[in-house]
Motif scaffolding. Structure first.
Motif, mmCIF file in Angstrom:
data_model
loop_
_atom_site.group_PDB
_atom_site.id
_atom_site.type_symbol
_atom_site.label_atom_id
_atom_site.label_comp_id
_atom_site.label_asym_id
_atom_site.label_seq_id
_atom_site.Cartn_x
_atom_site.Cartn_y
_atom_site.Cartn_z
ATOM 1 N N ILE A 1 -0.711 7.399 -6.162
ATOM 2 C CA ILE A 1 -1.309 6.689 -7.300
ATOM 3 C C ILE A 1 -2.383 5.736 -6.783
ATOM 4 C CG2 ILE A 1 -0.749 4.797 -8.917
ATOM 5 C CD1 ILE A 1 0.004 7.527 -9.897
ATOM 6 N N ASN A 2 -3.599 5.887 -7.256
ATOM 7 C CA ASN A 2 -4.672 5.004 -6.776
ATOM 8 C C ASN A 2 -5.517 4.447 -7.917
ATOM 9 O OD1 ASN A 2 -6.508 3.595 -5.281
ATOM 10 N ND2 ASN A 2 -7.523 5.386 -4.390
ATOM 11 N N LEU A 3 -5.153 3.258 -8.336
ATOM 12 C CA LEU A 3 -5.887 2.583 -9.416
ATOM 13 C C LEU A 3 -7.253 2.112 -8.957
ATOM 14 C CD1 LEU A 3 -3.459 0.091 -11.239
ATOM 15 C CD2 LEU A 3 -4.465 2.162 -12.188
ATOM 16 N N ALA A 4 -7.440 2.010 -7.624
ATOM 17 C CA ALA A 4 -8.677 1.429 -7.091
ATOM 18 C C ALA A 4 -9.784 2.460 -6.906
ATOM 19 C CB ALA A 4 -8.396 0.751 -5.750
ATOM 20 N N ASN A 5 -9.473 3.736 -7.148
ATOM 21 C CA ASN A 5 -10.460 4.792 -6.886
ATOM 22 C C ASN A 5 -11.726 4.597 -7.713
ATOM 23 O OD1 ASN A 5 -11.898 7.335 -6.818
ATOM 24 N ND2 ASN A 5 -10.063 8.186 -5.868
ATOM 25 N N HIS B 1 1.284 0.106 -4.579
ATOM 26 C CA HIS B 1 0.200 -0.139 -3.637
ATOM 27 C C HIS B 1 -1.053 -0.404 -4.472
ATOM 28 C CE1 HIS B 1 2.309 2.359 -0.235
ATOM 29 N NE2 HIS B 1 3.045 1.369 -0.686
ATOM 30 N N PRO B 2 -1.741 -1.525 -4.240
ATOM 31 C CA PRO B 2 -2.888 -1.840 -5.101
ATOM 32 C C PRO B 2 -3.907 -0.695 -5.153
ATOM 33 C CG PRO B 2 -2.335 -3.736 -3.742
ATOM 34 C CD PRO B 2 -1.468 -2.601 -3.276
ATOM 35 N N GLY B 3 -4.129 -0.039 -4.002
ATOM 36 C CA GLY B 3 -5.013 1.118 -3.983
ATOM 37 C C GLY B 3 -6.097 1.032 -2.921
ATOM 38 N N SER B 4 -6.849 2.127 -2.788
ATOM 39 C CA SER B 4 -7.947 2.210 -1.821
ATOM 40 C C SER B 4 -9.226 2.489 -2.578
ATOM 41 C CB SER B 4 -7.685 3.344 -0.829
ATOM 42 O OG SER B 4 -6.522 3.076 -0.079
ATOM 43 N N LYS C 1 -14.814 -5.241 -3.723
ATOM 44 C CA LYS C 1 -15.082 -5.888 -5.009
ATOM 45 C C LYS C 1 -14.941 -4.879 -6.164
ATOM 46 C CE LYS C 1 -18.263 -9.375 -6.693
ATOM 47 N NZ LYS C 1 -18.919 -9.001 -7.897
ATOM 48 N N ALA C 2 -15.572 -3.719 -5.990
ATOM 49 C CA ALA C 2 -15.511 -2.667 -7.011
ATOM 50 C C ALA C 2 -14.079 -2.151 -7.155
ATOM 51 C CB ALA C 2 -16.453 -1.528 -6.647
ATOM 52 N N GLY C 3 -13.372 -2.047 -6.017
ATOM 53 C CA GLY C 3 -11.984 -1.586 -6.047
ATOM 54 C C GLY C 3 -11.101 -2.526 -6.842
ATOM 55 N N GLY D 1 -4.198 -2.526 5.571
ATOM 56 C CA GLY D 1 -5.656 -2.557 5.671
ATOM 57 C C GLY D 1 -6.235 -1.343 6.356
ATOM 58 N N LYS D 2 -5.468 -0.240 6.384
ATOM 59 C CA LYS D 2 -6.034 0.982 6.969
ATOM 60 C C LYS D 2 -7.012 1.594 5.956
ATOM 61 C CE LYS D 2 -2.412 4.295 5.611
ATOM 62 N NZ LYS D 2 -1.601 3.419 4.763
ATOM 63 N N GLY D 3 -8.020 2.291 6.481
ATOM 64 C CA GLY D 3 -9.030 2.900 5.606
ATOM 65 C C GLY D 3 -9.653 1.857 4.696
ATOM 66 N N SER D 4 -9.685 2.158 3.407
ATOM 67 C CA SER D 4 -10.316 1.231 2.452
ATOM 68 C C SER D 4 -9.274 0.542 1.561
ATOM 69 C CB SER D 4 -11.348 1.984 1.615
ATOM 70 O OG SER D 4 -10.726 2.978 0.834
ATOM 71 N N GLU D 5 -8.066 0.386 2.121
ATOM 72 C CA GLU D 5 -6.973 -0.242 1.371
ATOM 73 C C GLU D 5 -7.293 -1.655 0.891
ATOM 74 O OE1 GLU D 5 -2.840 1.687 3.119
ATOM 75 O OE2 GLU D 5 -3.516 -0.246 3.903
#
Ligand code: FE
Ligand code: FE
Ligand code: ZN
Length: 292
Positions: A74-78, A110-113, A120-122, A149-153
């Motif tokens: 699940i990625n709300l930050a996409n 997980h907040p997302g990546s 900021k956009a995430g 904080g791996k990748g764009s987490e």
């Protein structure tokens, strides 16, 4: 008293009742479940989960609270793919209903990546999603997990979590799940200065916002931003520092959940077995007096 358990499975015929039995086999007094496979979004109906049986077992054992974890896909930050975001919103709405129906009041997310457009956009996207999902009547808390904080987490520091709170209309429905491996990997000094971490957290969000602790050692040094969990005492954080977190007086009422890896069976090294019964026992027997 130490409120400690591990993540447990939910599958087969017994479903949720099997989850409780697994937790009891570790002598846990709390636990965490995924409502299905953590890597996909296929889920069974609430009526198929054997909830009454599970509740009877919990009541008998005196287990009063457990945690649900949303699947990590699940990625709300996409910020790139609108269908990923929409799927996340839709799934989370159902997951909230499922969690409440099962009797949990904490759903870890997980907040997302952001996968490209920046933090900021995430954060903007995450709060757009949370604002579609959360109402004054939402029956559970969404506990945002601190990430490695791996990748764009997003969510590897408390400032980012505080920003999500700030932009969420019903932020009274938000909580935080602190993961010791993730905080260490994100650069926080879990080994020598957990009190300093709590002080920093308290200033930005407030200690009462902590709804869950994920208690994991880390395979990597502080600040590595990797997210590889290790068994307690086998990693870079070490057993004493983690026991200090588990027994911290400010966190006594908060469930601590082990997400440490399975270990080779002593009888058959080709087979992996859960380490949770032993890890729980070792933590329970670690008294505050032996801490300096
Ligand atoms: Fe998690
Ligand atoms: Fe975790
Ligand atoms: Zn992790």
């Amino acid at each position: 008293m130490l409120l400690i358990g591990s993540h447990v499975g939910m599958s087969g015929k017994e479903m949720f009742a099997g989850s409780v039995k697994e937790a009891l086999s570790y002598q846990a007094d709390t636990f965490m479940v995924y409502t299905g496979a953590p890597q996909n979004t296929r889920r069974k109906e609430l009526s198929e989960l054997k909830i009454p049986e599970a509740h009877a077992l919990m009541k008998e054992a005196g287990i009063e609270q457990f945690i649900v974890h949303a699947p990590y896909i699940i990625n709300l930050a996409n910020t790139i793919n609108p269908s990923t975001f929409e799927l996340a919103v839709e799934f989370l709405e159902k997951e909230i209903t499922r969690s409440a129906g099962m009797g949990s009041h904490v759903l870890v997310l997980h907040p997302g990546s952001h996968v490209g457009e920046g933090t900021k956009a995430g954060i903007q996207k995450i709060t757009e999603g949370l604002n579609q999902i959360l109402t004054a009547d939402t029956p559970v808390y969404i506990a945002l997990e601190t990430m490695a904080g791996k990748g764009s987490e997003i969510g590897s520091n408390f400032e980012e979590l505080a920003e999500i709170y700030d932009k969420t209309v019903h932020s009274e429905k938000l909580r935080v799940c602190m993961d010791t491996c993730h905080m260490h990997d994100a650069g926080y000094d879990v080994i020598h200065d957990f009190d300093g971490i709590l002080t920093a957290f308290d200033k930005l969000l407030g200690i009462p916002q902590i709804a869950c602790i994920h208690l994991n050692d880390s395979k990597n040094p502080q600040g590595a931003r990797k997210d590889r969990h290790a068994n307690l005492g086998d990693g870079c954080i070490g057993f004493d520092a983690l026991a200090r977190v588990a027994h911290h007086p400010a966190l006594a009422a908060i469930p601590k959940i082990l997400e440490t890896p399975y270990i080779p069976s002593p009888e058959n090294p080709d087979k992996k077995v859960p380490p949770y019964k032993e890890e729980i026992e070792r933590l329970r027997h670690f008294s505050q007096n032996s801490l300096t």
